[in-house]
Design a protein around this motif. Structure first.
Motif, mmCIF file in Angstrom:
data_model
loop_
_atom_site.group_PDB
_atom_site.id
_atom_site.type_symbol
_atom_site.label_atom_id
_atom_site.label_comp_id
_atom_site.label_asym_id
_atom_site.label_seq_id
_atom_site.Cartn_x
_atom_site.Cartn_y
_atom_site.Cartn_z
ATOM 1 N N ARG A 1 -2.580 -16.181 59.159
ATOM 2 C CA ARG A 1 -1.386 -15.944 58.341
ATOM 3 C C ARG A 1 -0.777 -14.572 58.621
ATOM 4 N N THR A 2 -1.554 -13.690 59.203
ATOM 5 C CA THR A 2 -1.091 -12.329 59.482
ATOM 6 C C THR A 2 -1.492 -11.948 60.898
ATOM 7 N N GLY A 3 -1.196 -10.721 61.263
ATOM 8 C CA GLY A 3 -1.641 -10.218 62.556
ATOM 9 C C GLY A 3 -0.667 -10.515 63.666
ATOM 10 N N LYS A 4 -1.203 -10.738 64.863
ATOM 11 C CA LYS A 4 -0.382 -10.922 66.056
ATOM 12 C C LYS A 4 0.525 -12.142 65.922
ATOM 13 N N PHE A 5 1.707 -12.031 66.526
ATOM 14 C CA PHE A 5 2.690 -13.115 66.487
ATOM 15 C C PHE A 5 2.117 -14.400 67.062
ATOM 16 N N THR A 6 1.459 -14.299 68.213
ATOM 17 C CA THR A 6 0.951 -15.501 68.887
ATOM 18 C C THR A 6 -0.180 -16.164 68.110
ATOM 19 N N ALA A 7 -0.825 -15.434 67.230
ATOM 20 C CA ALA A 7 -1.937 -16.010 66.472
ATOM 21 C C ALA A 7 -1.461 -16.844 65.303
ATOM 22 N N SER A 8 -0.261 -16.534 64.785
ATOM 23 C CA SER A 8 0.202 -17.224 63.580
ATOM 24 C C SER A 8 1.453 -18.064 63.783
ATOM 25 N N ALA A 9 2.222 -17.836 64.836
ATOM 26 C CA ALA A 9 3.466 -18.585 65.059
ATOM 27 C C ALA A 9 3.148 -20.011 65.493
ATOM 28 N N PHE A 10 3.797 -20.981 64.865
ATOM 29 C CA PHE A 10 3.569 -22.392 65.203
ATOM 30 C C PHE A 10 3.893 -22.635 66.681
ATOM 31 N N GLY A 11 2.925 -23.224 67.394
ATOM 32 C CA GLY A 11 3.138 -23.584 68.787
ATOM 33 C C GLY A 11 2.688 -22.550 69.785
ATOM 34 N N TYR A 12 2.348 -21.333 69.329
ATOM 35 C CA TYR A 12 1.980 -20.264 70.250
ATOM 36 C C TYR A 12 0.467 -20.039 70.327
ATOM 37 N N ASN A 13 -0.293 -20.968 69.802
ATOM 38 C CA ASN A 13 -1.752 -20.841 69.817
ATOM 39 C C ASN A 13 -2.369 -22.233 69.897
ATOM 40 N N ASN A 14 -3.698 -22.276 69.969
ATOM 41 C CA ASN A 14 -4.377 -23.575 70.120
ATOM 42 C C ASN A 14 -4.714 -24.222 68.783
ATOM 43 N N LYS A 15 -4.114 -23.695 67.680
ATOM 44 C CA LYS A 15 -4.337 -24.276 66.363
ATOM 45 C C LYS A 15 -3.075 -24.934 65.807
ATOM 46 N N SER A 16 -2.048 -25.044 66.627
ATOM 47 C CA SER A 16 -0.799 -25.630 66.143
ATOM 48 C C SER A 16 -0.031 -26.262 67.292
ATOM 49 N N TRP A 17 0.812 -27.249 66.935
ATOM 50 C CA TRP A 17 1.665 -27.964 67.868
ATOM 51 C C TRP A 17 3.056 -28.005 67.254
ATOM 52 N N ALA A 18 4.083 -27.635 68.026
ATOM 53 C CA ALA A 18 5.413 -27.503 67.408
ATOM 54 C C ALA A 18 6.512 -27.990 68.336
ATOM 55 N N LEU A 19 7.487 -28.682 67.736
ATOM 56 C CA LEU A 19 8.718 -29.051 68.418
ATOM 57 C C LEU A 19 9.800 -28.124 67.853
ATOM 58 N N THR A 20 10.325 -27.242 68.692
ATOM 59 C CA THR A 20 11.223 -26.180 68.237
ATOM 60 C C THR A 20 12.645 -26.460 68.690
ATOM 61 N N TYR A 21 13.591 -26.331 67.731
ATOM 62 C CA TYR A 21 15.001 -26.459 68.083
ATOM 63 C C TYR A 21 15.644 -25.085 68.102
ATOM 64 N N ASP A 22 16.191 -24.737 69.261
ATOM 65 C CA ASP A 22 16.954 -23.493 69.427
ATOM 66 C C ASP A 22 17.999 -23.782 70.495
ATOM 67 N N ASN A 23 19.080 -24.472 70.082
ATOM 68 C CA ASN A 23 20.126 -24.987 70.988
ATOM 69 C C ASN A 23 19.646 -26.179 71.807
#
Length: 548
Positions: A452-474
């Motif tokens: 929930r805290t700390g490094k961006f890659t540790a908590s951001a959805f899709g940027y680690n091996n604990k989450s999978w994300a479909l991201t819309y940005d254009n």
């Protein structure tokens, strides 16, 4: 067939002692026929001096006088003239593994029956007394067996005709009065009858299973034919479509290359024309600069002043020609369009390959229509304690909006530094939900123990091996750990299908037929939670839709 019949007839003229054609045939009082020498030898060997028939066992008080049977001798002679021997063929003789006749004295014939009373096996010839003599009428004949001794009690040398149910074994009548005394015993025939009924039931079950399996085999054969036919059609259609696609791609590539070369030629010609004009102007300016330099070096004031008016006038300076190559932007646009087309084709091919290629661990049984997906619909609500700074929940904690500056109270489950929120529900088994997005939104699933805290890659959805994300940005991008996949479709409503045990996670553009955006095949080691990440500006929102 005639030859076989003649041989069978010839066997009737065989001596049952030597098993060859009768020689000097004689008929004894009981009516059986033998070679004179054979029956004499048989009686000569009888130490008890009891003269009997070797076949029917009829005894004679006095040794019968032997007289040649002239008529029978003539018949045998006629049979010999035909060239057919009555001697049994080799396949009538007992060989290794065969049951041999216990009566044959020389080369033994194959036994056709075994007598449980006599505890002996007989060939066709020596079996005749059992059919003809009343003394053998009560004897039990069975198919010839080499296991005949197994029917004899090894302790008492008696036929085992009793079955001991207590010890589950065959015994003789002496055994029933000795070591098996008081046991539950019945006749072997009675036990056989009972066991025969059980055997028949077992056979019926086996036969029923055979029929069922044969039906299954036929169904599988039909399925195999259908698969082969379908696969053949699919291959043919694939080849046709692939050929058309290749032809279209080649034509498009040729047209684009021709357009690029044409633009290249046009722009190169324009550049050359502009360059020549600029070089000509540079030459004229250099000449004028030399003229002015020479004038500046004139020492005579009068000459300087007289030459100044003409020399000081600069040549007309046209507007500088534009050096910006506008048409090159058209080429870049063409390349962008080609790249987008490539990505769309890749997405379509990937979707088809996924549908046609089930994994080794599980057959793909994912639904295909929205109605089928709705069978697994789940009403998911968001957990306010996980909502990051700047997020506001509404509509029963199903909708999240981004409101810059809104502060949340401290909670150990809350995301700090990221506008993310997770669901209260644990997701296992088969689940389906839909998300309506507005703005830049990530639609995700994650393990509960994601940071929930700390490094961006540790908590951001899709940027680690604990989450999978479909991201819309254009455009849509799938991300898990360090991998990504760019989709070609950009729907506002996305359906999410999860088969936790099969390790399947799929994202769809919602419609009646459902268009696959991306599919993941992996192994989930923990229950999952739905996640939403609003990474755009104020006003962005996402809602977990109510499904009926």
């Amino acid at each position: 067939m005639a030859q076989k019949g003649n041989k069978a007839d010839g066997m009737k003229f065989c001596c049952s002692i030597c098993l060859d054609l009768l020689e000097d045939p004689v008929t004894i009082p009981c009516g059986h026929n033998y070679c004179m020498s054979c029956i004499e030898s048989f009686w000569d060997d009888d130490k008890k001096r009891v003269h009997s028939c070797p076949q029917c066992r009829e005894t004679f008080i006095r040794r019968p006088a032997l007289v040649k049977n002239t008529m029978l001798a003539e018949l045998v002679e006629e049979l010999e003239k035909t060239g057919l021997r009555a001697t049994p063929a080799d396949h009538f003789y007992a060989g290794p593994g065969d049951v041999a006749c216990d009566v044959c004295s020389e080369r033994k014939l194959k036994a056709v029956k075994s007598c449980l009373n006599c505890v002996a096996s007989y060939c066709e010839q020596h079996l005749q007394p059992h059919y003809e003599s009343p003394a053998f009428q009560k004897h039990k004949l069975v198919d010839a067996t080499i296991k005949l001794q197994e029917t004899i009690c090894s302790g008492h040398n008696e036929v085992m005709k009793i079955f001991c149910r207590t010890d589950q074994q065959c015994i003789c009548y002496l055994c029933s009065m000795d070591e098996h005394k008081g046991h539950d015993t019945v006749s072997a025939a009675a036990e056989r009858t009972q066991k025969q009924k059980e055997l028949e039931l077992s056979r019926q079950k086996i036969q029923q299973r055979i029929q069922n399996r044969e039906k299954d085999v036929k169904v599988l054969q039909q399925e195999a034919r259908a698969i082969n036919c379908s696969a053949h059609k699919a291959v043919m259609n694939t080849e046709k479509i692939s050929s058309e696609l290749v032809r279209l791609i080649k034509k498009t590539s040729s047209d684009v290359k021709q357009q690029i070369r044409s633009q290249q030629k046009t722009e190169a010609s324009r550049v050359k024309e502009l360059r020549e004009k600029l070089e000509q102007e540079i030459t004229e300016l250099k000449r004028k600069d030399a003229e002015l330099e020479q004038l500046s070096r004139t020492e005579d004031h009068t000459q300087f002043l007289q030459g100044y008016p003409s020399s000081s006038q600069l040549p007309e300076s046209p507007d500088s020609p534009s050096t910006k190559i506008h048409r090159l932007w058209d080429i870049e646009d063409a390349m962008v369009a080609m790249t987008a087309a490539r990505d769309r084709i890749q997405a379509v091919v990937s979707e088809v390959f996924i549908k046609q290629s089930p994994t080794d661990t599980d057959v793909d049984v994912s639904p295909t229509t929205r109605a089928e997906f709705l069978q697994y619909s789940s009403q998911i609500t968001l957990d306010p304690n996980t909502a990051g700074t700047g997020l506001m929940l509404s509509d029963g904690n199903r909708k999240v909006s981004k409101t810059e500056g809104k502060l949340q109270s401290s909670h150990p489950e809350r995301f700090t530094g990221l506008s993310q929120v997770m669901s209260e529900n644990e997701l296992t088994g088969r689940r389906y939900w839909e998300v309506e997005r507005k703005g830049k939104v990530s639609i995700a699933v994650a393990y509960k123990n994601i940071s929930r805290t700390g490094k961006f890659t540790a908590s951001a959805f899709g940027y680690n091996n604990k989450s999978w994300a479909l991201t819309y940005d254009n455009s849509y991008t799938f991300r898990h750990h360090a991998s990504d996949f760019i989709t070609g479709s950009q729907p506002s409503r996305v359906g999410v299908y999860l088969d936790h045990s099969a390790g399947v996670l799929s994202f769809y553009s919602v419609s009646e037929t459902m268009t696959l955006l991306h599919r993941v095949q992996t192994t989930f080691t923990q229950p999952l939670h739905a996640g939403l990440w609003l990474h755009g500006s104020d006003g962005d929102a996402a809602e977990l839709c109510k499904l009926k």
